[in-house]
Design a protein around this motif. Sequence first.
Motif, PDB file in Angstrom:
ATOM      1  N   GLU A   1       0.131   4.291   6.012  1.00  0.00           N
ATOM      2  CA  GLU A   1       0.566   4.431   7.408  1.00  0.00           C
ATOM      3  C   GLU A   1       0.238   3.174   8.205  1.00  0.00           C
ATOM      4  O   GLU A   1       1.029   2.730   9.041  1.00  0.00           O
TER       5      GLU A   1
ATOM      6  N   TRP B   1       2.794   0.489   7.155  1.00  0.00           N
ATOM      7  CA  TRP B   1       4.193   0.903   7.211  1.00  0.00           C
ATOM      8  C   TRP B   1       5.000   0.104   8.233  1.00  0.00           C
ATOM      9  O   TRP B   1       4.524  -0.215   9.315  1.00  0.00           O
TER      10      TRP B   1
ATOM     11  N   PRO C   1       9.480  -0.160   9.438  1.00  0.00           N
ATOM     12  CA  PRO C   1      10.786   0.468   9.218  1.00  0.00           C
ATOM     13  C   PRO C   1      11.543  -0.097   8.007  1.00  0.00           C
ATOM     14  O   PRO C   1      12.285   0.636   7.354  1.00  0.00           O
TER      15      PRO C   1
ATOM     16  N   LYS D   1      11.355   1.669   4.581  1.00  0.00           N
ATOM     17  CA  LYS D   1      12.106   2.914   4.375  1.00  0.00           C
ATOM     18  C   LYS D   1      13.302   2.706   3.435  1.00  0.00           C
ATOM     19  O   LYS D   1      13.795   3.656   2.834  1.00  0.00           O
TER      20      LYS D   1
ATOM     21  N   TRP E   1      13.209   1.536   0.566  1.00  0.00           N
ATOM     22  CA  TRP E   1      12.748   1.920  -0.773  1.00  0.00           C
ATOM     23  C   TRP E   1      12.057   3.281  -0.797  1.00  0.00           C
ATOM     24  O   TRP E   1      12.024   3.927  -1.838  1.00  0.00           O
ATOM     25  N   PHE E   2      11.486   3.683   0.332  1.00  0.00           N
ATOM     26  CA  PHE E   2      10.738   4.941   0.394  1.00  0.00           C
ATOM     27  C   PHE E   2      11.246   5.754   1.581  1.00  0.00           C
ATOM     28  O   PHE E   2      10.702   5.680   2.686  1.00  0.00           O
ATOM     29  N   GLN E   3      12.305   6.531   1.330  1.00  0.00           N
ATOM     30  CA  GLN E   3      13.031   7.233   2.383  1.00  0.00           C
ATOM     31  C   GLN E   3      12.185   8.239   3.156  1.00  0.00           C
ATOM     32  O   GLN E   3      12.459   8.513   4.316  1.00  0.00           O
ATOM     33  N   GLU E   4      11.160   8.779   2.546  1.00  0.00           N
ATOM     34  CA  GLU E   4      10.343   9.793   3.213  1.00  0.00           C
ATOM     35  C   GLU E   4       9.173   9.189   3.984  1.00  0.00           C
ATOM     36  O   GLU E   4       8.279   9.909   4.427  1.00  0.00           O
ATOM     37  N   GLY E   5       9.165   7.889   4.143  1.00  0.00           N
ATOM     38  CA  GLY E   5       8.110   7.244   4.916  1.00  0.00           C
ATOM     39  C   GLY E   5       6.808   7.147   4.148  1.00  0.00           C
ATOM     40  O   GLY E   5       6.784   7.226   2.914  1.00  0.00           O
TER      41      GLY E   5
ATOM     42  N   ASP F   1       6.090   9.510   1.262  1.00  0.00           N
ATOM     43  CA  ASP F   1       7.022   9.585   0.133  1.00  0.00           C
ATOM     44  C   ASP F   1       6.225   9.816  -1.154  1.00  0.00           C
ATOM     45  O   ASP F   1       5.254   9.106  -1.427  1.00  0.00           O
TER      46      ASP F   1
END
Length: 168
Positions: free
Chosen positions: A102, A105, A107, A110, A112-116, A119
């Motif tokens: 987190e 992180w 934007p 996202k 590569w990791f759609q669920e944030g 993921d």
Amino acid sequence: MGKTENLFSRESIDKIKQLTDDTRTCMFCSNLGGRPFSSAPMATQSVEDDGTIWFFSAKDSDRNADLQREPEAQLIYSSEQNEEYLSLYGDAVVMYDRQKAEELWSPMVKVWFQEGPTDPNLSLIRFTPKEGYYWDTQHGKVVAFAKMAASVVTGKTMDDGVQGELRV
């Protein structure tokens, strides 16, 4: 030949930060004992004050499997635009830390990791450099190019480069 400046401890970490700020993407090399070794482009997420470099990585990637077997890795940064190059050798550990994910992180991740940061296929790689080598210009690409052009005309070597070992 250009000037050699070997850097240690704090100076070494400062050089790593400077060069990775200018070039965020590196070739992340793992399975160093194999032929061929594994290599993939990776985006640097952060460089901490102790020199630790963070990456996001897919849990099911070959790179993660490589690092589980052998934690040694090599990072190769190249910025032709700035005439800066960096090679780092060290240990890389695959981690699962939601709080750190987190913190790092953005934007763009996202893609590569759609669920944030939550993921299920997201992992982190913590790379701890041990040593490395860098090459860059002292006065930037324009001055370096002018000196190279003058060198061709005059027949004298006018290398504006600086290089050296890095020990963290």
